[in-house]
Design an enzyme around this catalytic site. Structure first.
Site, PDB file in Angstrom:
ATOM      1  N   HIS A 197     -47.881 -41.913-106.399  1.00  0.00           N
ATOM      2  CA  HIS A 197     -48.322 -42.933-105.446  1.00  0.00           C
ATOM      3  C   HIS A 197     -49.811 -43.236-105.559  1.00  0.00           C
ATOM      4  O   HIS A 197     -50.270 -44.229-104.999  1.00  0.00           O
ATOM      5  CB  HIS A 197     -47.990 -42.483-104.023  1.00  0.00           C
ATOM      6  CG  HIS A 197     -46.525 -42.405-103.755  1.00  0.00           C
ATOM      7  ND1 HIS A 197     -45.850 -43.319-102.978  1.00  0.00           N
ATOM      8  CD2 HIS A 197     -45.582 -41.529-104.186  1.00  0.00           C
ATOM      9  CE1 HIS A 197     -44.569 -43.000-102.927  1.00  0.00           C
ATOM     10  NE2 HIS A 197     -44.389 -41.916-103.654  1.00  0.00           N
ATOM     11  N   ASP A 410     -57.385 -47.179-104.833  1.00  0.00           N
ATOM     12  CA  ASP A 410     -56.167 -46.872-104.087  1.00  0.00           C
ATOM     13  C   ASP A 410     -54.953 -47.146-104.956  1.00  0.00           C
ATOM     14  O   ASP A 410     -54.934 -48.142-105.703  1.00  0.00           O
ATOM     15  CB  ASP A 410     -56.078 -47.722-102.816  1.00  0.00           C
ATOM     16  CG  ASP A 410     -55.519 -46.945-101.635  1.00  0.00           C
ATOM     17  OD1 ASP A 410     -54.832 -45.936-101.864  1.00  0.00           O
ATOM     18  OD2 ASP A 410     -55.784 -47.340-100.490  1.00  0.00           O
TER      19      ASP A 410
END
Length: 518
Positions: A197, A410
């Protein structure tokens, strides 16, 4: 008594019984047999999810992310969610099992030294900063690496008691990089997929990880490795080619790279995580009329709302964002008294010195901004460390004229997507998004900014607040269409379908001829 790590508390409900209560939450009851043995007595292929944290249902409406995505996939397929309980014990108890509907949640405790070396040590102090391009913050020790490998072996040893040969195993995130190897070493030949992720940096950064050649290549024991963006997947493919000297044996029609690894075929794919777009939109429409959101809106006294929602982490760029907002108020004085910026930042990893220092830095910036620009009737910046549930956030997103989502790096950032999903299409707000967030690869109609450039972010804030309605509608419609095409359901099923196809391809003659290619 086991110690519960703050922020990782799990609620263990009482048993609920009775006819018509098959969907009630409670411990599984078995008669005359080990519950884990009973979990293996199935005649269908199940989905077995493995992650560091398990989203045991506790009745709360927490924000989305991994928990929402995984539960949706498990609910459709049925199976097991396995991982750490969030508890520390001198002597870990046998795995706990909780059942809701067709999902069994199985959790194990960790010893104190395992927690310190695996979680606080190698995962948070080495892998997290390096995977987010922050070599300067990595603190490597061989002891922590040993603890990281030991806990992965411990998880594998506990999970294998539950597995059947037909189970499909889906492993999540950087805590569990060597997990497939631990299962393969025990003889398991199941389909095993891995999804990370967080970002995957280029080989030039990955190789700065001490003993990278011992850890990173263990990902080759998975059948399918999924990434958030093409950049992440390409970086990892380059690592396999450059550092492991593996040769690509083709790219399929999905754009997936294939490598031959020790006689097996490993595929590298891109599967950007989505949100429950339509469901979150409906939630936001209801939440805007909730008492909490109405109270917040009334407190603004007609001012436009700028919102930011992030946990306290150096990857989120909160200090840089404060600097940009300060620059905005300095360079565009006409907006003073007309906007209020609410930054919701629950604190995390407070025991780590870097995070405590960051909290002080952000707090000082908040005080400086409010002291410089604030009036008796106007507070320019409200900084809130309390976590809010999904309903409250959905309503605040819908009420906000601008969302500031400006991480320094991110993997995806679902706040950006939830903000888009929450908007009123007739009068939508504007998303200001870091080009270094994975979401920027999809939400291309957002105002993309460099979070390291406070001047540029300040200009984007001014542009967003002044943007004509027609342009706001056009940008929102574009981003919303992308979200609809790639919501959580499509994301999970795309990955799992691809994993099924990957495993089937491993038996094909082409693979047999290509196996062992270097």
């Amino acid at each position: 008594m086991p110690e519960i790590i703050p922020g990782l508390e799990m609620t263990w409900p009482v048993v609920q019984t009775g006819e018509g209560n098959c969907g009630a939450l409670g411990h599984i009851r078995f008669e005359d047999e080990d519950p884990l043995t009973s979990l293996r007595k199935v005649d269908v292929s199940r989905l077995v999810v493995v992650s560091n944290r398990v989203g045991v249902p506790d009745g709360s409406a927490r924000a989305g992310g991994l928990e929402v995505a995984i539960r949706a996939a498990l609910r459709r397929r049925g199976g097991i969610w396995f991982g750490w309980s969030g508890r520390i014990a001198e002597e870990p108890a046998p795995p706990r099992t909780i059942q809701q509907d067709n999902i069994a949640y199985v959790t194990v405790d960790l010893r104190k030294d395992d927690y310190e070396e695996f979680y606080n040590g190698f995962a948070n102090r080495v892998l997290w900063p390096i995977l987010h391009y922050r070599l300067d913050l990595a603190e490597f020790s061989r002891r922590d690496l040993g603890g990281y490998l030991r806990v992965n072996e411990f998880f594998a040893r506990n999970l294998e008691r539950l597995l059947t040969p037909d189970d499909t195993i889906w492993v999540h995130d950087y805590h569990l990089i060597p997990f497939a190897k631990a299962l393969r070493d025990r003889g398991h030949k199941n389909r095993i997929g891995f999804f990370i992720h967080v970002p995957c940096p280029p080989p030039e950064i990955l190789t700065a990880l001490p003993n990278h050649e011992r850890l990173i290549p263990t990902l080759g024991h998975f059948d399918l490795i999924g990434f958030q963006t093409e950049t992440d997947a390409s970086n990892f493919s380059r690592y396999l080619a450059n550092e492991c000297k593996l040769r690509r044996i083709g790219t399929d029609r999905f754009g997936t790279d294939r490598f031959a690894v020790n006689g097996r075929m490993v595929e590298i794919g891109v599967f950007p995580v989505g949100v429950e777009t339509e469901a979150f939109s409906r939630l936001a429409r209801r939440a805007i009329d909730s008492g909490f959101v109405r109270e917040v809106i009334e407190s603004l006294s007609g001012r436009d709302l700028i919102i930011g929602v992030d946990r306290l982490d150096y990857t989120k760029g909160i200090a840089e964002r404060m600097s940009a907002y300060e620059r905005f108020l300095t360079n565009f004085p006409d907006w003073r008294g007309k906007v209020t910026y609410i930054q919701i930042t629950p604190r995390s990893r407070s025991s780590i010195p870097e995070y405590a220092a960051m909290a002080r830095q952000v707090g000082e910036a908040v005080g400086r901004i409010n002291g410089t620009f604030g009036e008796a009737s106007w507070t320019p910046l409200r900084y809130i460390n309390k976590a809010h549930n999904r309903t409250a956030l959905a309503g605040l997103y819908r009420a906000a004229r601008v969302a500031l989502v400006t991480p320094l790096r991110d993997g995806m950032n679902l706040v950006a997507k939830e903000y888009v999903a929450a908007q009123n299409p007739d009068n939508p707000g504007v998303l200001i998004l870091s080009r270094f967030a994975g979401a920027a690869h999809e939400c291309t109609a957002a105002l993309l900014v460099n979070p390291y450039d406070p001047e540029g972010v300040a200009i984007a804030i001014d542009r967003a607040l002044a943007m004509p309605l027609s342009e706001r509608r056009e940008r929102h419609a574009h981003n919303y269409r992308v979200l609809i095409e790639n919501d959580i359901r499509h994301w999970a099923e795309r990955f799992l379908d691809r994993l099924d196809q990957t495993s089937a391809a491993a038996d094909a003659p082409l693979f047999a001829r290509s196996a062992g290619a270097r």
